[in-house]
Scaffold this motif. Structure first.
Motif, PDB file in Angstrom:
ATOM      1  N   ILE A  31      27.134  13.806   7.109  1.00 39.87           N
ATOM      2  CA  ILE A  31      26.006  14.066   6.228  1.00 39.87           C
ATOM      3  C   ILE A  31      25.182  12.786   6.177  1.00 39.87           C
ATOM      4  O   ILE A  31      25.701  11.716   5.864  1.00 39.87           O
ATOM      5  CB  ILE A  31      26.460  14.436   4.799  1.00 39.87           C
ATOM      6  N   THR A  32      23.897  12.905   6.482  1.00 39.75           N
ATOM      7  CA  THR A  32      23.016  11.747   6.520  1.00 39.75           C
ATOM      8  C   THR A  32      21.990  11.836   5.402  1.00 39.75           C
ATOM      9  O   THR A  32      21.446  12.901   5.128  1.00 39.75           O
ATOM     10  CB  THR A  32      22.284  11.676   7.876  1.00 39.75           C
ATOM     11  N   PHE A  33      21.723  10.692   4.776  1.00 35.35           N
ATOM     12  CA  PHE A  33      20.670  10.567   3.772  1.00 35.35           C
ATOM     13  C   PHE A  33      19.651   9.568   4.309  1.00 35.35           C
ATOM     14  O   PHE A  33      20.019   8.498   4.788  1.00 35.35           O
ATOM     15  CB  PHE A  33      21.239  10.051   2.452  1.00 35.35           C
ATOM     16  N   VAL A  34      18.368   9.931   4.215  1.00 28.09           N
ATOM     17  CA  VAL A  34      17.299   9.034   4.648  1.00 28.09           C
ATOM     18  C   VAL A  34      16.334   8.848   3.493  1.00 28.09           C
ATOM     19  O   VAL A  34      15.839   9.833   2.924  1.00 28.09           O
ATOM     20  CB  VAL A  34      16.541   9.608   5.875  1.00 28.09           C
ATOM     21  N   GLY A  35      16.085   7.586   3.123  1.00 28.65           N
ATOM     22  CA  GLY A  35      15.112   7.268   2.078  1.00 28.65           C
ATOM     23  C   GLY A  35      13.812   6.808   2.716  1.00 28.65           C
ATOM     24  O   GLY A  35      13.816   5.930   3.576  1.00 28.65           O
ATOM     25  N   THR A  36      12.710   7.422   2.291  1.00 27.51           N
ATOM     26  CA  THR A  36      11.391   7.121   2.842  1.00 27.51           C
ATOM     27  C   THR A  36      10.491   6.574   1.745  1.00 27.51           C
ATOM     28  O   THR A  36      10.524   7.050   0.610  1.00 27.51           O
ATOM     29  CB  THR A  36      10.767   8.405   3.441  1.00 27.51           C
ATOM     30  N   VAL A  37       9.686   5.590   2.069  1.00 27.98           N
ATOM     31  CA  VAL A  37       8.755   4.991   1.109  1.00 27.98           C
ATOM     32  C   VAL A  37       7.619   5.986   0.858  1.00 27.98           C
ATOM     33  O   VAL A  37       6.923   6.389   1.778  1.00 27.98           O
ATOM     34  CB  VAL A  37       8.195   3.653   1.639  1.00 27.98           C
ATOM     35  N   ARG A  38       7.491   6.383  -0.401  1.00 27.14           N
ATOM     36  CA  ARG A  38       6.434   7.318  -0.802  1.00 27.14           C
ATOM     37  C   ARG A  38       5.148   6.576  -1.118  1.00 27.14           C
ATOM     38  O   ARG A  38       5.164   5.454  -1.626  1.00 27.14           O
ATOM     39  CB  ARG A  38       6.847   8.092  -2.055  1.00 27.14           C
TER      40      ARG A  38
END
Length: 146
Positions: A31-38
């Protein structure tokens, strides 16, 4: 495995590398989580400072937890400036069974937000401004009193 990168993460390259690793290790679930700059509040980017000794210690504690459940953790995080619509954070839990991976990724990401020694700044008009209202104080931090 903990990886630090200067600037934004190349999500496709990192995910591909992790996926190939999981195939070799014969994990049934990851399971992968990716955080992106909003884009919000006029920021151009976020900027990150990392205190590696404490981050490594924190991550190693989590790796030991994962090992006890037959799982393995990987994490990548940016140092420096990360423009909007690019990634600063990736995490993955690898496990023979999905339930362990599903439960652990949520715990890991939430604990990361609360305890990892990473300081976030907004970049506005080319200047770094500490993002105090979106930061969490790390337990035990502060000025020592004698």
């Amino acid at each position: 495995m903990l990886e630090l990168y200067n600037g934004p993460l190349d999500v496709d390259v990192i995910f591909s590398k992790w996926r190939k690793w999981a195939d070799v290790k014969n994990y049934g679930a990851y399971i992968t989580f990716v955080g992106t700059v909003r884009e919000e509040d006029g920021i151009e980017a976020l900027s990150f400072d990392v205190y590696e000794p404490i981050l490594n210690s924190w991550f190693n504690e989590w790796q030991e937890r994962a090992k006890k459940k037959g799982a393995y953790l990987k994490m990548a995080h940016s140092v420096g400036d990360v423009p909007v619509h690019t990634s600063s954070y990736m995490a993955a839990v690898f496990s023979p069974k999905r339930r362990v991976a599903l439960e652990m990724i949520e715990e890991f990401v939430e604990d990361f937000k609360a305890r990892a020694p990473i300081w976030k700044y907004d970049v506005i008009e080319g200047k770094r401004v500490y993002a105090r209202d979106r930061s969490t104080k790390i337990s035990g931090s502060g000025i020592l009193k004698i």
